[in-house]
Design a protein around this motif. Structure first.
Motif, PDB file in Angstrom:
ATOM      1  N   LYS A 155      -8.879  88.103 -16.382  1.00  0.00           N
ATOM      2  CA  LYS A 155      -9.567  88.223 -17.675  1.00  0.00           C
ATOM      3  C   LYS A 155     -10.177  86.886 -18.074  1.00  0.00           C
ATOM      4  O   LYS A 155      -9.600  85.837 -17.824  1.00  0.00           O
ATOM      5  CB  LYS A 155      -8.588  88.667 -18.764  1.00  0.00           C
TER       6      LYS A 155
ATOM      7  N   LYS B 113      -6.692  89.015 -29.599  1.00  0.00           N
ATOM      8  CA  LYS B 113      -6.768  90.354 -29.014  1.00  0.00           C
ATOM      9  C   LYS B 113      -6.808  90.246 -27.499  1.00  0.00           C
ATOM     10  O   LYS B 113      -7.488  89.377 -26.952  1.00  0.00           O
ATOM     11  CB  LYS B 113      -8.043  91.058 -29.515  1.00  0.00           C
ATOM     12  N   ILE B 114      -6.087  91.132 -26.836  1.00  0.00           N
ATOM     13  CA  ILE B 114      -6.140  91.225 -25.383  1.00  0.00           C
ATOM     14  C   ILE B 114      -6.808  92.545 -25.040  1.00  0.00           C
ATOM     15  O   ILE B 114      -6.286  93.615 -25.352  1.00  0.00           O
ATOM     16  CB  ILE B 114      -4.738  91.149 -24.755  1.00  0.00           C
ATOM     17  N   GLY B 115      -8.004  92.454 -24.451  1.00  0.00           N
ATOM     18  CA  GLY B 115      -8.760  93.637 -24.073  1.00  0.00           C
ATOM     19  C   GLY B 115      -8.692  93.885 -22.581  1.00  0.00           C
ATOM     20  O   GLY B 115      -7.963  93.213 -21.857  1.00  0.00           O
ATOM     21  N   GLU B 116      -9.468  94.854 -22.117  1.00  0.00           N
ATOM     22  CA  GLU B 116      -9.485  95.183 -20.692  1.00  0.00           C
ATOM     23  C   GLU B 116     -10.030  94.053 -19.836  1.00  0.00           C
ATOM     24  O   GLU B 116      -9.534  93.793 -18.746  1.00  0.00           O
ATOM     25  CB  GLU B 116     -10.321  96.442 -20.449  1.00  0.00           C
ATOM     26  N   ASP B 117     -11.094  93.386 -20.333  1.00  0.00           N
ATOM     27  CA  ASP B 117     -11.776  92.369 -19.534  1.00  0.00           C
ATOM     28  C   ASP B 117     -11.692  90.965 -20.121  1.00  0.00           C
ATOM     29  O   ASP B 117     -12.081  89.999 -19.466  1.00  0.00           O
ATOM     30  CB  ASP B 117     -13.266  92.720 -19.390  1.00  0.00           C
TER      31      ASP B 117
ATOM     32  N   ILE C 152      -9.740  88.108 -23.154  1.00  0.00           N
ATOM     33  CA  ILE C 152      -8.706  87.737 -24.115  1.00  0.00           C
ATOM     34  C   ILE C 152      -9.388  86.877 -25.173  1.00  0.00           C
ATOM     35  O   ILE C 152      -9.982  85.846 -24.853  1.00  0.00           O
ATOM     36  CB  ILE C 152      -7.563  86.958 -23.442  1.00  0.00           C
TER      37      ILE C 152
END
Length: 93
Positions: free
Chosen positions: A10, A66-70, A72
């Motif tokens: 990420k 926030k930690i997303g799919e792709d 941070i």
């Protein structure tokens, strides 16, 4: 459950200015409770070669937004940024 390898792919982006800060190379973990206390990044490209040393930066877990799919998203303020409470420079006439 997430793996360290999931974090390493990420991009880490600063929400203050939208700039990519780097990629995760390591995690700091509190050994007493097993929780992540910070992430360690390497700063993106500066023409790395065999003899150059990559610069590292630490982002504390509390600064992760926030930690997303792709990506941070983090709140990061470098030491060179001006503090709002800092006095304005003196003007000479």
């Amino acid at each position: 459950m997430a793996r360290i390898s999931d974090f390493q792919v990420k991009d880490v982006v600063n929400v203050a200015d939208g700039k990519k800060l780097g990629n995760i190379v390591d995690l700091d973990i509190d050994q007493s409770n097993g929780k992540i206390t910070s992430i360690i990044l390497t700063k993106p490209g500066k023409g790395l070669n065999f003899f150059s040393k990559e610069e590292e930066m630490t982002i504390y877990w509390n600064d992760i937004v926030k930690i997303g799919e792709d990506v941070i998203l983090v709140k990061y303020r470098s030491s060179v940024d001006l503090d709002e409470n800092q006095a304005s420079p003196v003007k000479y006439t």
